[in-house]
Design an enzyme around this catalytic site. Structure first.
Site, PDB file in Angstrom:
ATOM      1  N   LYS A   1      13.451  13.584  28.626  1.00  0.00           N
ATOM      2  CA  LYS A   1      13.137  14.846  29.296  1.00  0.00           C
ATOM      3  C   LYS A   1      14.040  15.123  30.498  1.00  0.00           C
ATOM      4  O   LYS A   1      14.463  16.260  30.719  1.00  0.00           O
ATOM      5  CB  LYS A   1      11.670  14.872  29.699  1.00  0.00           C
ATOM      6  CG  LYS A   1      10.746  14.854  28.489  1.00  0.00           C
ATOM      7  CD  LYS A   1       9.280  14.805  28.865  1.00  0.00           C
ATOM      8  CE  LYS A   1       8.421  14.729  27.615  1.00  0.00           C
ATOM      9  NZ  LYS A   1       6.980  14.732  27.914  1.00  0.00           N
TER      10      LYS A   1
ATOM     11  N   GLY B   1       8.864  10.107  36.100  1.00  0.00           N
ATOM     12  CA  GLY B   1       9.871  10.491  35.114  1.00  0.00           C
ATOM     13  C   GLY B   1       9.688  11.928  34.668  1.00  0.00           C
ATOM     14  O   GLY B   1       9.131  12.758  35.388  1.00  0.00           O
TER      15      GLY B   1
ATOM     16  N   THR C   1      10.663  14.592  23.910  1.00  0.00           N
ATOM     17  CA  THR C   1       9.668  13.627  24.348  1.00  0.00           C
ATOM     18  C   THR C   1      10.370  12.417  24.960  1.00  0.00           C
ATOM     19  O   THR C   1      11.601  12.413  25.138  1.00  0.00           O
ATOM     20  CB  THR C   1       8.716  13.255  23.189  1.00  0.00           C
ATOM     21  OG1 THR C   1       7.636  12.471  23.702  1.00  0.00           O
ATOM     22  CG2 THR C   1       9.428  12.503  22.078  1.00  0.00           C
TER      23      THR C   1
ATOM     24  N   GLU D   1      11.876  28.026  36.383  1.00  0.00           N
ATOM     25  CA  GLU D   1      11.612  27.565  37.747  1.00  0.00           C
ATOM     26  C   GLU D   1      10.858  26.232  37.752  1.00  0.00           C
ATOM     27  O   GLU D   1      11.192  25.312  38.511  1.00  0.00           O
ATOM     28  CB  GLU D   1      10.810  28.613  38.510  1.00  0.00           C
ATOM     29  CG  GLU D   1      10.480  28.212  39.947  1.00  0.00           C
ATOM     30  CD  GLU D   1       9.573  29.204  40.652  1.00  0.00           C
ATOM     31  OE1 GLU D   1       9.277  28.983  41.831  1.00  0.00           O
ATOM     32  OE2 GLU D   1       9.158  30.192  40.016  1.00  0.00           O
TER      33      GLU D   1
ATOM     34  N   ASN E   1      10.825  19.770  28.444  1.00  0.00           N
ATOM     35  CA  ASN E   1      10.282  19.258  27.180  1.00  0.00           C
ATOM     36  C   ASN E   1      10.426  20.271  26.053  1.00  0.00           C
ATOM     37  O   ASN E   1       9.892  20.074  24.964  1.00  0.00           O
ATOM     38  CB  ASN E   1       8.835  18.788  27.329  1.00  0.00           C
ATOM     39  CG  ASN E   1       7.822  19.924  27.362  1.00  0.00           C
ATOM     40  OD1 ASN E   1       8.150  21.069  27.688  1.00  0.00           O
ATOM     41  ND2 ASN E   1       6.575  19.604  27.044  1.00  0.00           N
TER      42      ASN E   1
ATOM     43  N   ARG F   1      12.900   6.609  42.643  1.00  0.00           N
ATOM     44  CA  ARG F   1      12.676   7.814  41.836  1.00  0.00           C
ATOM     45  C   ARG F   1      11.466   8.585  42.345  1.00  0.00           C
ATOM     46  O   ARG F   1      11.496   9.815  42.449  1.00  0.00           O
ATOM     47  CB  ARG F   1      12.507   7.449  40.360  1.00  0.00           C
ATOM     48  CG  ARG F   1      12.311   8.655  39.464  1.00  0.00           C
ATOM     49  CD  ARG F   1      12.585   8.355  38.015  1.00  0.00           C
ATOM     50  NE  ARG F   1      11.612   7.471  37.410  1.00  0.00           N
ATOM     51  CZ  ARG F   1      11.536   7.226  36.091  1.00  0.00           C
ATOM     52  NH1 ARG F   1      12.414   7.790  35.273  1.00  0.00           N
ATOM     53  NH2 ARG F   1      10.622   6.405  35.610  1.00  0.00           N
TER      54      ARG F   1
ATOM     55  N   ALA G   1       7.770  13.528  32.283  1.00  0.00           N
ATOM     56  CA  ALA G   1       6.414  14.071  32.212  1.00  0.00           C
ATOM     57  C   ALA G   1       5.735  14.030  33.571  1.00  0.00           C
ATOM     58  O   ALA G   1       5.097  15.001  33.995  1.00  0.00           O
ATOM     59  CB  ALA G   1       5.597  13.298  31.184  1.00  0.00           C
TER      60      ALA G   1
END
Length: 263
Positions: free
Chosen positions: A75, A138, A71, A87, A96, A164, A140
């Protein structure tokens, strides 16, 4: 939930995060273990980003440890610690979940995105053809972007770190031509999503303002604790429908069960 009986034969799973006080996976997976008669337990492990690589290397040496959940904020870093990835994890650049390989290494996968899309559909919200604005590029957020694009949505992603978001869009755009852009702030959308940690701690700023969204926008948050985040409260006060964080994790249970080959 009945007390978990720990024996010398018990198989171990850990969920890595910083913090871990908010994690819900143990409350969902430990009853699953018990229900299928599996002698296993999932425990939270709090580890800082600076100590993550050492922690994963140390856990690799634990021979009765079969898998790791990951978490915030680990990750993306754990994708680099995996020996191979699926993939979807390769596209998102994050994992995760890590399962033990026969040679002792780790295979990484990311089920955040598929879990989120399944949760939307279970609640009656079809992402195919929808316009989605997503805050957070990020671990998630990148996985959710991949899954939403695979589901047929058009996605605008933005992040406090604009580079990012731009890097994520540049990496994914060739796979989903014409359906992904990186742009600052939220635009007109059918669905506006918070995929950042904002809201995890009291006093966190809102990731975006629901009052700026058009009527009819569905506002979703991946934060699970608290269930009714400040963002979702603000959305409801603006007359917008909301989608809570729990369905994303609940829908991942079947995916975890298959990935870890649990009975």
């Amino acid at each position: 939930m009945d007390a978990v009986t720990i024996k010398g034969t018990t198989r171990l799973y850990a969920v890595l995060g910083d913090p871990v006080s908010q994690v819900r996976a143990p409350a969902l997976l430990n009853p699953l273990f018990a229900g299928i008669g599996l002698d296993a337990v999932l425990v939270p492990v709090e580890v800082s980003p600076a100590g993550l690589a050492d922690a994963v290397r140390g856990l690799t040496a634990v021979r009765n440890l079969d898998g790791l959940l990951v978490t915030v904020p680990h990750k993306t870093a754990c994708r680099e610690l995996a020996d191979r990835v699926t993939e979807a994890a390769a596209l998102s650049g994050s994992v995760n979940a890590l399962r033990r390989l026969p040679d002792g290494g780790w295979e990484g996968a990311n089920f955040d995105g598929e879990g989120f899309v399944r949760g939307l559909r279970t609640a009656g919200h079809e992402p195919r053809g929808a316009t989605v604005c997503l805050a957070g590029a990020g671990g998630a957020g990148s996985a959710m972007t991949v899954a939403l694009l695979r589901a047929g949505a058009h996605v605008t992603v933005w992040d406090a770190d604009a580079d990012r978001a731009a890097a994520l869009a540049a990496r994914l755009a060739p796979h989903f031509p014409g359906r992904l852009v990186a742009a600052p702030g939220h635009v007109d959308a059918d669905l506006a999503v918070n995929a950042t940690p904002a809201g995890l701690r009291p006093g966190d700023p809102l990731p975006f303002s629901p009052a700026a969204l058009r009527p009819g926008t569905l506002v979703a948050d991946i934060i699970m604790s608290p269930r009714r985040t400040a963002l979702l409260r603000a959305a409801e006060e603006s007359g917008l429908a909301v989608h809570h964080g729990e369905p994303m994790l609940a829908e991942q249970i079947t995916l975890y069960r298959d990935f870890f080959r649990l009975g």
